[in-house]
Write a protein that holds these residues in place. Structure first.
Motif, PDB file in Angstrom:
ATOM      1  N   MET A 259     -27.813  31.745  42.703  1.00 38.32           N
ATOM      2  CA  MET A 259     -27.876  30.835  41.563  1.00 38.32           C
ATOM      3  C   MET A 259     -26.790  31.147  40.546  1.00 38.32           C
ATOM      4  SD  MET A 259     -31.917  30.284  40.786  1.00 38.32           S
ATOM      5  CE  MET A 259     -31.552  29.375  39.284  1.00 38.32           C
ATOM      6  N   ARG A 260     -26.392  32.407  40.472  1.00 35.14           N
ATOM      7  CA  ARG A 260     -25.358  32.792  39.513  1.00 35.14           C
ATOM      8  C   ARG A 260     -23.981  32.319  39.957  1.00 35.14           C
ATOM      9  NH1 ARG A 260     -25.395  38.891  37.577  1.00 35.14           N
ATOM     10  NH2 ARG A 260     -23.633  38.031  36.444  1.00 35.14           N
ATOM     11  N   GLU A 261     -23.835  32.049  41.247  1.00 34.05           N
ATOM     12  CA  GLU A 261     -22.516  31.746  41.789  1.00 34.05           C
ATOM     13  C   GLU A 261     -22.142  30.274  41.712  1.00 34.05           C
ATOM     14  OE1 GLU A 261     -22.401  33.323  45.717  1.00 34.05           O
ATOM     15  OE2 GLU A 261     -22.659  35.402  45.064  1.00 34.05           O
ATOM     16  N   SER A 262     -23.113  29.408  41.456  1.00 33.44           N
ATOM     17  CA  SER A 262     -22.794  27.982  41.376  1.00 33.44           C
ATOM     18  C   SER A 262     -23.735  27.299  40.397  1.00 33.44           C
ATOM     19  CB  SER A 262     -22.900  27.327  42.753  1.00 33.44           C
ATOM     20  OG  SER A 262     -24.202  27.480  43.271  1.00 33.44           O
ATOM     21  N   PRO A 263     -23.241  26.298  39.679  1.00 37.39           N
ATOM     22  CA  PRO A 263     -24.089  25.564  38.739  1.00 37.39           C
ATOM     23  C   PRO A 263     -25.221  24.832  39.463  1.00 37.39           C
ATOM     24  CG  PRO A 263     -21.754  25.130  38.343  1.00 37.39           C
ATOM     25  CD  PRO A 263     -21.845  25.829  39.658  1.00 37.39           C
ATOM     26  N   GLN A 264     -26.326  24.594  38.752  1.00 37.49           N
ATOM     27  CA  GLN A 264     -27.480  23.897  39.304  1.00 37.49           C
ATOM     28  C   GLN A 264     -27.674  22.564  38.579  1.00 37.49           C
ATOM     29  OE1 GLN A 264     -29.210  25.560  41.904  1.00 37.49           O
ATOM     30  NE2 GLN A 264     -27.473  26.959  41.634  1.00 37.49           N
ATOM     31  N   TYR A 265     -28.339  21.619  39.235  1.00 41.58           N
ATOM     32  CA  TYR A 265     -28.694  20.378  38.570  1.00 41.58           C
ATOM     33  C   TYR A 265     -29.752  20.667  37.507  1.00 41.58           C
ATOM     34  CZ  TYR A 265     -26.244  17.927  42.313  1.00 41.58           C
ATOM     35  OH  TYR A 265     -25.287  17.465  43.172  1.00 41.58           O
ATOM     36  N   LEU A 266     -29.579  20.109  36.330  1.00 36.63           N
ATOM     37  CA  LEU A 266     -30.499  20.374  35.228  1.00 36.63           C
ATOM     38  C   LEU A 266     -31.912  19.862  35.518  1.00 36.63           C
ATOM     39  CD1 LEU A 266     -28.114  19.489  32.277  1.00 36.63           C
ATOM     40  CD2 LEU A 266     -29.014  21.765  32.771  1.00 36.63           C
ATOM     41  N   TYR A 267     -32.041  18.755  36.205  1.00 38.32           N
ATOM     42  CA  TYR A 267     -33.365  18.170  36.434  1.00 38.32           C
ATOM     43  C   TYR A 267     -34.141  18.844  37.562  1.00 38.32           C
ATOM     44  CZ  TYR A 267     -30.714  15.706  40.059  1.00 38.32           C
ATOM     45  OH  TYR A 267     -29.892  15.409  41.126  1.00 38.32           O
ATOM     46  N   HIS A 268     -33.526  19.834  38.228  1.00 38.19           N
ATOM     47  CA  HIS A 268     -34.213  20.576  39.298  1.00 38.19           C
ATOM     48  C   HIS A 268     -35.051  21.735  38.762  1.00 38.19           C
ATOM     49  CE1 HIS A 268     -31.491  19.456  42.971  1.00 38.19           C
ATOM     50  NE2 HIS A 268     -32.407  18.562  42.706  1.00 38.19           N
ATOM     51  N   THR A 269     -34.687  22.275  37.616  1.00 36.69           N
ATOM     52  CA  THR A 269     -35.252  23.536  37.152  1.00 36.69           C
ATOM     53  C   THR A 269     -35.997  23.373  35.832  1.00 36.69           C
ATOM     54  OG1 THR A 269     -33.339  24.205  35.815  1.00 36.69           O
ATOM     55  CG2 THR A 269     -33.252  24.697  38.183  1.00 36.69           C
ATOM     56  N   ALA A 270     -36.880  24.332  35.553  1.00 35.80           N
ATOM     57  CA  ALA A 270     -37.620  24.309  34.291  1.00 35.80           C
ATOM     58  C   ALA A 270     -36.674  24.503  33.104  1.00 35.80           C
ATOM     59  CB  ALA A 270     -38.693  25.388  34.299  1.00 35.80           C
ATOM     60  N   ALA A 271     -35.784  25.470  33.209  1.00 32.70           N
ATOM     61  CA  ALA A 271     -34.836  25.715  32.118  1.00 32.70           C
ATOM     62  C   ALA A 271     -33.936  24.501  31.908  1.00 32.70           C
ATOM     63  CB  ALA A 271     -33.997  26.954  32.416  1.00 32.70           C
TER      64      ALA A 271
ATOM     65  N   ARG B   1     -23.263  10.512  36.377  1.00 33.29           N
ATOM     66  CA  ARG B   1     -22.123  11.249  36.915  1.00 33.29           C
ATOM     67  C   ARG B   1     -22.494  12.049  38.167  1.00 33.29           C
ATOM     68  NH1 ARG B   1     -20.776  13.536  32.554  1.00 33.29           N
ATOM     69  NH2 ARG B   1     -21.629  15.619  32.815  1.00 33.29           N
ATOM     70  N   GLN B   2     -23.707  12.599  38.213  1.00 35.63           N
ATOM     71  CA  GLN B   2     -24.077  13.502  39.298  1.00 35.63           C
ATOM     72  C   GLN B   2     -25.028  12.883  40.317  1.00 35.63           C
ATOM     73  OE1 GLN B   2     -25.650  16.927  37.308  1.00 35.63           O
ATOM     74  NE2 GLN B   2     -23.706  17.454  36.366  1.00 35.63           N
ATOM     75  N   GLY B   3     -25.796  11.888  39.893  1.00 36.42           N
ATOM     76  CA  GLY B   3     -26.785  11.316  40.788  1.00 36.42           C
ATOM     77  C   GLY B   3     -27.983  12.235  40.961  1.00 36.42           C
ATOM     78  N   PHE B   4     -28.988  11.752  41.662  1.00 37.88           N
ATOM     79  CA  PHE B   4     -30.170  12.558  41.969  1.00 37.88           C
ATOM     80  C   PHE B   4     -30.059  13.114  43.384  1.00 37.88           C
ATOM     81  CE2 PHE B   4     -32.096   9.886  38.611  1.00 37.88           C
ATOM     82  CZ  PHE B   4     -32.661  10.887  37.831  1.00 37.88           C
ATOM     83  N   VAL B   5     -30.333  14.379  43.528  1.00 36.85           N
ATOM     84  CA  VAL B   5     -30.335  15.036  44.836  1.00 36.85           C
ATOM     85  C   VAL B   5     -31.737  15.541  45.108  1.00 36.85           C
ATOM     86  CG1 VAL B   5     -29.392  16.903  46.233  1.00 36.85           C
ATOM     87  CG2 VAL B   5     -27.921  15.710  44.603  1.00 36.85           C
ATOM     88  N   GLU B   6     -32.367  15.058  46.148  1.00 34.70           N
ATOM     89  CA  GLU B   6     -33.747  15.438  46.464  1.00 34.70           C
ATOM     90  C   GLU B   6     -33.767  16.744  47.250  1.00 34.70           C
ATOM     91  OE1 GLU B   6     -37.781  13.560  48.532  1.00 34.70           O
ATOM     92  OE2 GLU B   6     -35.920  12.401  48.468  1.00 34.70           O
ATOM     93  N   ARG B   7     -34.308  17.792  46.636  1.00 31.06           N
ATOM     94  CA  ARG B   7     -34.406  19.089  47.295  1.00 31.06           C
ATOM     95  C   ARG B   7     -35.737  19.258  48.027  1.00 31.06           C
ATOM     96  NH1 ARG B   7     -30.786  22.760  44.795  1.00 31.06           N
ATOM     97  NH2 ARG B   7     -28.761  21.722  44.837  1.00 31.06           N
TER      98      ARG B   7
END
Length: 267
Positions: A136-148, A167-173
Motif C-alpha cells: 500500500m505504501r508503494e502505490s496510491p489507492q482509490y479514496l473510495y475504497h478505504t475508510a481513511a 478522472r479515475q472512474g470506479f474500480v470494483e475490487r
C-alpha cells in the motif's frame, strides 16, 4: 523544451514528463527490461535508452543484468519529504500508540492528486497481511475504497468528489465496493454525520477498517488515520463503537499537535 498548449493551460516541460513516465513504469512493472519500457513509453528506443542512462547516472534507477529498478536515491528523497510534512511529525507517535493499543495495522494517510497515499504506518502484535500493507505504501489507492480515503472525501465539496471520480472512474475490487456516485454521496453524508468512515470488505474480502479525517489549523482536511483488521476481530461493538472512538481520539490528539505546532511557528 516546454510543451505549448494553445488552450491556455500551464506550460509543461516535456522532458520531465517523460522521465516521470519512465520512473512510474519502472515502479509498476517492478523489474522491467529495456524492451518492456519501450513498449510502455511512446518514444523512440534511442530516446528511451538516453533517458535510462541519464536516470541511472543520477542515481534514480539501477540496472541489474537486463532489468531496471528504482534507485536508492529516491528513498532518501522520500524520507526528506515525509520528515518535512507537518501531519507526519504531529501524528507519528499517535499511530504507534494506536497500533500498540489495538494490536492491528494503523495508517496515517494523505490525499494527493485525488488518491490516497500512505505517509506512515505501524503494525500491532496481532497485525496480519504484512505484504499487502507494505505494498500500500508503494502505490496510491482509490479514496473510495478505504475508510481513511472516504473520510477525506467526506470533507470535500461534492463537485470536487465528482471531478475525482470522473478522472479515475470506479474500480470494483469486491462485491461490496462502491461503484456509483449516488451511493458514494450517500455514504459521505453518513460519514459527515457520524464523524468516521468504515471499509467493510470493500477493498479486500475479510478485511475491515475504520478511519477518520484529520483537520489542520486552517480547518481544512490534511489527512486521515485508520485501523485495519480482519473481520473476525473487527466486528460487533468493537467495530461499531470502540474502534471508532479510539480512532477519533487519536485524530483529535494529532489535530491538537498540529494546532500547537502552528502557534509556535515564527510569524
Amino acid at each position: 523544451m516546454a510543451a505549448d498548449d494553445p488552450t491556455g493551460s500551464p506550460r509543461r516541460i516535456k522532458s520531465i514528463q517523460t522521465a516521470s513516465a519512465i520512473l512510474e513504469a519502472i515502479q509498476y512493472l517492478e523489474t522491467p527490461t529495456f524492451t518492456d519500457l519501450c513498449a510502455e513509453v511512446e518514444i523512440s528506443k534511442g530516446t528511451v535508452h538516453t533517458y535510462l542512462e541519464t536516470l541511472e547516472n543520477e542515481g534514480f534507477i539501477t540496472k541489474s543484468g537486463k532489468e531496471y529498478q528504482l534507485g536508492v536515491r529516491l528513498v532518501t528523497m522520500g524520507e526528506s519529504v515525509r520528515n518535512q510534512t507537518d501531519i507526519y511529525r504531529a501524528g507519528q507517535d499517535e499511530v504507534e500508540k494506536l497500533a500498540e493499543k489495538t494490536g492491528e495495522w494503523v495508517h496515517l494517510t494523505v490525499e494527493y492528486q485525488g488518491q490516497e497515499v500512505t505517509l506512515y504506518e505501524s503494525s500491532g502484535d496481532r497485525a496480519i497481511a504484512m505484504d499487502y500493507h507494505l505494498r500500500m505504501r508503494e502505490s496510491p489507492q482509490y479514496l473510495y475504497h478505504t475508510a481513511a480515503g472516504k473520510a477525506i472525501l467526506a470533507c470535500f465539496d461534492r463537485e470536487r468528489v465528482r471531478r475525482i471520480v470522473d478522472r479515475q472512474g470506479f474500480v470494483e475490487r469486491t462485491e461490496k465496493t462502491i461503484t456509483d456516485l449516488e451511493t458514494l454521496f450517500e455514504e459521505l453524508d453518513r460519514i459527515q454525520t457520524q464523524g468516521y468512515a468504515v471499509n467493510d470488505e470493500e477493498e479486500v474480502r475479510g478485511i475491515r477498517s475504520v478511519g477518520t479525517a484529520i483537520m489542520g489549523p486552517d480547518a481544512a482536511v490534511c489527512g486521515a488515520i485508520s485501523v485495519t483488521a480482519p473481520t473476525s476481530r473487527l466486528s460487533g461493538d468493537y467495530f461499531e463503537s470502540e474502534i471508532p472512538e479510539l480512532v477519533m481520539e487519536a485524530a483529535n490528539i494529532i489535530e491538537v499537535n498540529l494546532e500547537t505546532a502552528d502557534v509556535q511557528k515564527p510569524r
